[in-house]
Design an enzyme around this catalytic site. Structure first.
Site, PDB file in Angstrom:
ATOM      1  N   ALA A  61      34.347  41.218  43.067  1.00 58.08           N
ATOM      2  CA  ALA A  61      32.940  40.620  42.915  1.00 58.08           C
ATOM      3  C   ALA A  61      33.195  39.326  42.913  1.00 58.08           C
ATOM      4  CB  ALA A  61      32.304  41.134  42.038  1.00 58.08           C
ATOM      5  N   GLY A 100      36.001  45.248  42.809  1.00 60.96           N
ATOM      6  CA  GLY A 100      35.556  45.619  44.108  1.00 60.96           C
ATOM      7  C   GLY A 100      36.610  45.598  45.205  1.00 60.96           C
ATOM      8  N   GLU A 103      38.426  48.884  45.136  1.00 55.91           N
ATOM      9  CA  GLU A 103      37.283  49.954  45.561  1.00 55.91           C
ATOM     10  C   GLU A 103      37.277  49.476  47.136  1.00 55.91           C
ATOM     11  OE1 GLU A 103      34.211  48.697  42.909  1.00 55.91           O
ATOM     12  OE2 GLU A 103      34.294  50.592  42.425  1.00 55.91           O
ATOM     13  N   GLU A 123      37.132  45.765  35.781  1.00 61.50           N
ATOM     14  CA  GLU A 123      35.705  45.697  35.447  1.00 61.50           C
ATOM     15  C   GLU A 123      35.567  45.826  33.786  1.00 61.50           C
ATOM     16  OE1 GLU A 123      36.889  47.297  38.134  1.00 61.50           O
ATOM     17  OE2 GLU A 123      35.372  47.113  39.772  1.00 61.50           O
TER      18      GLU A 123
END
Ligand SMILES: CCC/C=C/C(=O)SCCNC(=O)CCNC(=O)[C@H](O)C(C)(C)COP(=O)([O-])OP(=O)([O-])OC[C@H]1O[C@@H](n2cnc3c(N)ncnc32)[C@H](O)[C@@H]1OP(=O)([O-])[O-]
Length: 195
Positions: A61, A100, A103, A123
């Site tokens: 992110a 992310g 991910e 995270e």
């Protein structure tokens, strides 16, 4: 944003572009959504390679956007669309795949990491949980104990450890984009010969 390049043959190369770490800003999420859609709808494209500019796959992110309201396409449908793509998508992981970014790679159908790459779900160090499929896809891939270790510690793993754990399918010390495109080309040829 994300750059779309049609490679001679049947490959589309999608390059994340957001210095310094190609974080998933609104513009990058929009770029990925648009370019993946373009690759999927182009009948000449048989396989897709996803990589990051300047030697970094993706830092997750965009922490510069945390203070403001969410704009642009949401992360989860964008990542799910990659997993659901009817053409193989290969993640070419160089430098980092964090949060992310990992991910995103986990939703791809094959992951190749450069030997110097580091991967992780940091995270927890920001007081968050991996919210874009990491808590489902990572345990399915490597089992619950190993996935929990990465999720609750936020530690980064080397490409070699990622290979041993089963997070990535292949490690290379070669040119990551060339290796990934060669693999994608052979994968698409195999799939075509069976269809
Ligand atoms: C729903 C799910 C939502 C998902 C959540 C997540 O992904 S959470 C996970 C989110 N991801 C993380 O928590 C990863 C946090 N980042 C790191 O762990 C490290 O920065 C590193 C390993 C990426 C690079 O280490 P290094 O020692 O080589 O370099 P360095 O540390 O000096 O940084 C260099 C420059 O990059 C910048 N920058 C870095 N990351 C981001 C980012 N995400 N965004 C924007 N910028 C970022 C940094 O500010 C600096 O800029 P400056 O000051 O030059 O203008």
């Amino acid at each position: 944003m994300a750059r779309y390049t049609r490679i001679p043959g049947s490959i589309a190369l999608i390059t994340l572009m957001n210095p310094p770490v190609n974080a998933l800003s609104a513009a990058v999420r929009q770029g990925i959504t648009d370019t993946v859609g373009r690759a999927v709808s182009d009948p000449e494209v048989k396989a897709v390679v996803l990589c990051g500019e300047n030697g970094k796959f993706c830092g997750g992110a965009d922490i510069r956007e945390f203070a403001g309201p969410m704009t642009g396409p949401p992360l989860i449908p964008m990542i799910d669309a990659i997993e659901a793509a009817e053409k193989p998508v290969v993640a070419a992981i160089e430098g980092i795949a964090l949060g992310g970014g990992l991910e995103l790679a986990l939703a791809c159908h094959y992951r190749i990491a450069h030997v110097k790459a580091r991967l992780g779900l940091p995270e927890v160090t920001l007081g968050l949980l991996p919210g874009a499929g990491g808590t489902q896809r990572l345990p399915r891939l490597i089992g619950v104990p190993a996935a929990l270790d990465l999720i609750v510690t936020g530690r980064h793993v080397s490409a070699q450890e990622a290979l041993k754990l089963g997070i990535v399918d292949q490690v290379t010390d070669g040119n990551i984009q060339e290796v990934a495109m060669e693999f994608a080309q052979s994968m698409s040829a195999t799939l075509n010969s069976r269809c």
